[in-house]
Design a protein around this motif. Structure first.
Motif, PDB file in Angstrom:
ATOM      1  N   ASP A 149       0.864  -1.184   0.000  1.00  0.00           N
ATOM      2  CA  ASP A 149       0.000   0.000   0.000  1.00  0.00           C
ATOM      3  C   ASP A 149       0.900   1.234   0.000  1.00  0.00           C
ATOM      4  O   ASP A 149       1.903   1.276   0.723  1.00  0.00           O
ATOM      5  CB  ASP A 149      -0.909  -0.005   1.237  1.00  0.00           C
ATOM      6  N   ASP A 181       0.060   4.128   1.103  1.00  0.00           N
ATOM      7  CA  ASP A 181      -0.293   4.986   2.222  1.00  0.00           C
ATOM      8  C   ASP A 181       0.430   4.501   3.477  1.00  0.00           C
ATOM      9  O   ASP A 181       0.155   3.412   3.990  1.00  0.00           O
ATOM     10  CB  ASP A 181      -1.809   4.963   2.439  1.00  0.00           C
ATOM     11  N   THR A 196      -1.719   3.591   6.531  1.00  0.00           N
ATOM     12  CA  THR A 196      -2.362   2.274   6.406  1.00  0.00           C
ATOM     13  C   THR A 196      -1.375   1.171   6.764  1.00  0.00           C
ATOM     14  O   THR A 196      -1.712   0.223   7.497  1.00  0.00           O
ATOM     15  CB  THR A 196      -2.886   2.066   4.974  1.00  0.00           C
ATOM     16  N   ASN A 230       5.555  -0.353   0.020  1.00  0.00           N
ATOM     17  CA  ASN A 230       4.728   0.766  -0.429  1.00  0.00           C
ATOM     18  C   ASN A 230       4.601   0.889  -1.938  1.00  0.00           C
ATOM     19  O   ASN A 230       4.173   1.929  -2.442  1.00  0.00           O
ATOM     20  CB  ASN A 230       5.241   2.084   0.162  1.00  0.00           C
ATOM     21  N   ASP A 286      -3.335  -3.050  -2.020  1.00  0.00           N
ATOM     22  CA  ASP A 286      -4.083  -1.825  -2.315  1.00  0.00           C
ATOM     23  C   ASP A 286      -4.354  -1.758  -3.824  1.00  0.00           C
ATOM     24  O   ASP A 286      -3.493  -2.105  -4.639  1.00  0.00           O
ATOM     25  CB  ASP A 286      -3.263  -0.613  -1.864  1.00  0.00           C
TER      26      ASP A 286
END
Length: 663
Positions: free
Chosen positions: A9, A11, A14, A32, A52
């Motif tokens: 992800d 973010d 998160t 990430n 994600d």
């Protein structure tokens, strides 16, 4: 161990929240970007991926497509993380292959529950897959075992082809590898080739075992094994084209084969391969009427059949394999093979130790009674009821051994013994050694009754000659004596039957004779002349070097004489049996065994004294009597023989051992 969860992800909040929530129960790896995920997956395999959907450069759906396309990653469960709660996104997640999706921002208990459920379901899936794989492997193992059993059963029907299907399969496998086929295709080729002759299971044994010329009907039965095999295998689905190999492996490249007369490349490729390797194994296997052909001769035969019998391109490839020696590794192990003549369960073991070879109750080679056991039972039968004694001799037996080899001679003797057992029923039959048998019919005391039995024997032998070409090179001669007429005791009847046999063998026009017509009386002058002739012949004979080598029949008589002489002179006599066998349990090619046998004979005969006696006992054994030798001194003699054998033979694939009779 903790399950590994990979979170991908862009973010950071998160990632941090997920690590804090899951870190206590799972090992969490947080990345990430999709690019970092690829690098991690190249080295590791997580138990679950939280992915994600919306990320810069490489989005979640693109990562998912890469996961689904790679067999290393395809089965890793994936849960999508997304802030998009639309039904279209949900449908797309599942369409892409996700196990579930979690909406962001996520609720901790919902996330933990869905991760737990997904991991449990994946565990169940893996367990079921493992069990399925085990069952599949077990089914494959049982199926392959059944295939090998069927192939061995088929090969065992033909006395000369034990291991044929296995060898053909191995040669076909070597061809498939040389052609660059995949491992699955190579394995398939192996089993298709192994089953190519399954149709022979429906061909009568008498036809398969007929060494030479077949009648038109018999040849049709042989040809039908292709269609019969295809019919048996048509519903067998585990290996593709398994029935194709069985049906078409006797098609010829020029269209003159069977069953359909297919030409050139209309013949399935796998059948063209089997046709070549099947022919190769036939040419390089021993038969009772000839030894295996050398590779040079085989390659000449293959070259001459290019474009007519076999696919020319495949012949060139196969000849390369022969030249490279790539096929030598394909021979079957000894425990998967059997004698080309005798069923291993019907070979009668040589009893050494408490019982010497000559004292064993059955003859090693033929299975009828041994000389001593047979003579003992005949003597008892004469005392009880009297009867007819016959000595049966296999004429021209030495020529069979000399021209075709001792294996063919063994075959002729075994068939003769089988004939006598079949015709004579419960009467006494024994082998006195070499090519000579004794038959005693209890209760037969007239010439007419004896002639009836002789006619049965000769007719059965003639019938067998039509089936086995090797017997056409020989004939039976029979000398007969009758108890009461020619004597009462065994020795007396034996001597008179022997004289009758001598008379028969001097006259090629008769096959049997009775004692009283066996020879004419000699005058004193003729007798003196006979003695002078014998003396001259003995003086002209070559001086014997080393051990005195004789035929088995003479050996038995000499052994008795030497035993009696040793008892009177208070000297010990030792009986030894030398045996050749494979050093590593692998198959021994018959031409190698014959070379080794000759080296063993030479080393024995040259290593011993002129007073010692030896005889070839079978195609791999040699009997020796050591005159006046203490048992503790035998090792000196045997060590010298074994050392000389390995010097002469020059190889270690066939080794030599010995047994000493324990009196």
């Amino acid at each position: 161990m903790k399950k590994i969860i990979l979170i991908v992800d862009d973010d950071r909040l998160t990632l941090s929240t997920a690590q804090n929530l899951l870190g206590e129960k799972y090992k969490v790896v947080a990345l990430n970007s999709g690019k970092q995920a690829y690098k991690y997956l190249d080295r590791h395999t997580p138990d679950l991926i939280l992915l994600d959907i919306n990320m810069p450069e490489i989005g979640g759906f693109e990562v998912m497509r890469a996961l689904q396309a790679d067999p290393r990653w395809k089965k890793i469960p994936v849960i999508f993380l997304t802030a998009d709660r639309s039904s279209e996104t949900e449908v797309e997640c599942f369409r892409m292959g996700a196990c579930d999706f979690i909406s962001k921002p996520f609720e901790p208990q919902t996330m933990l529950s869905r991760i737990k459920s997904t991991l449990e379901l994946d565990g169940y899936r893996k367990d079921l897959q493992r069990r399925l794989d085990e069952k599949t492997r077990e089914m494959e193992r049982v199926t392959i075992q059944a295939i090998m059993t069927v192939a061995n059963t088929v090969d065992a029907k033909d006395e000369y082809t034990k291991g044929h299907s296995m060898r053909v399969a191995a040669y076909a496998e070597a061809m498939a590898r040389r052609l660059g086929w995949s491992e699955e295709e190579v394995q398939n080729t192996y089993y298709v080739a192994m089953m190519h002759d399954v149709g022979k299971i429906g061909v009568p044994d008498a036809v398969l075992n007929k060494p030479f010329r077949l009648t038109d009907l018999e040849f049709k039965l042989i040809k039908d094994h292709t269609t019969m095999g295809a019919e048996i295998l048509k519903d067998f689905k585990m290996f593709p084209n398994v029935n194709v190999g069985a049906r078409y492996h006797h098609e010829r490249y020029d269209g003159k084969g069977y069953p359909e007369g297919l030409r050139a490349e209309s013949i399935p490729l796998i059948a063209r391969i089997i046709a070549i390797v099947d022919s190769y194994d036939a040419m390089t296997s021993n038969r009772v009427y000839r030894r295996r052909l050398s590779d040079d001769v085989v390659m000449q035969e293959l070259q001459s059949g290019k474009g007519s019998q076999w696919d020319p391109d495949l012949v060139d490839i196969f000849i390369e394999l022969i030249k490279e020696g790539a096929l030598e590794q394909q021979w079957m192990k000894e425990d998967e093979m059997a004698s080309p003549i005798f069923d291993s369960e019907k070979i009668y073991g040589v009893a050494m130790g408490k019982e010497s070879v000559l004292e064993a109750p059955t003859d090693y080679l033929t299975g009828v009674l041994s000389k001593r056991k047979g003579e003992s039972e005949i003597a008892a039968g004469l005392r009880a009821a009297g009867g007819c004694l016959m000595i049966l001799d296999l004429d021209h037996f030495k020529q069979i051994n000399q021209i075709h080899g001792h294996l063919a001679g063994d075959y002729a003797l075994k068939m003769t013994a089988d004939i006598l057992r079949e015709v004579c029923g419960k009467d006494i039959v024994c082998r006195t050694g070499g090519d000579e048998f004794l038959y005693f019919a209890e209760g037969i005391k007239t010439r007419d009754d004896a002639v009836v039995m002789v006619d049965k024997i000769l007719k059965a032998f003639a019938d067998k000659q039509e089936q086995a070409e090797i017997l056409k090179e020989t004939q039976l001669s029979i000398g007969i004596s009758l108890s009461g007429v020619d004597g009462h005791e065994f020795n007396e009847l034996y001597q008179r039957a022997d004289k009758a046999l001598y008379h028969v063998k001097q006259n090629e026009n008769i096959r049997y004779g009775f004692y009283h017509s066996a020879g004419l009386a000699r005058s004193p002058e003729q007798s003196k002349s006979d003695l002078e002739t014998v003396i001259n012949l003995l003086r002209q004979s070559e001086e014997q070097q080393g051990a005195f080598q004789v035929d088995y029949a003479e050996f038995a008589h000499i052994y008795d004489f030497m035993n009696r002489f040793s008892e009177r002179s208070q000297q010990q006599t030792q009986l030894l049996l030398f045996t050749l066998f494979s050093s590593d349990g692998s198959e021994i090619k018959l031409e190698r065994m014959e070379v080794a046998m000759q080296c063993m004979e030479q080393s024995i005969c040259k290593s011993l004294r002129g007073v010692d006696v030896g005889t070839r006992y079978s195609s791999s054994q040699f009997l020796v009597v050591l005159m006046g030798t203490e048992k503790e001194n035998v090792r000196v003699v045997t060590d010298r023989i074994i050392q000389n054998y390995f010097k002469l033979y020059g190889n270690k694939d066939i080794t030599l051992t010995f047994d000493i009779a324990d009196y």
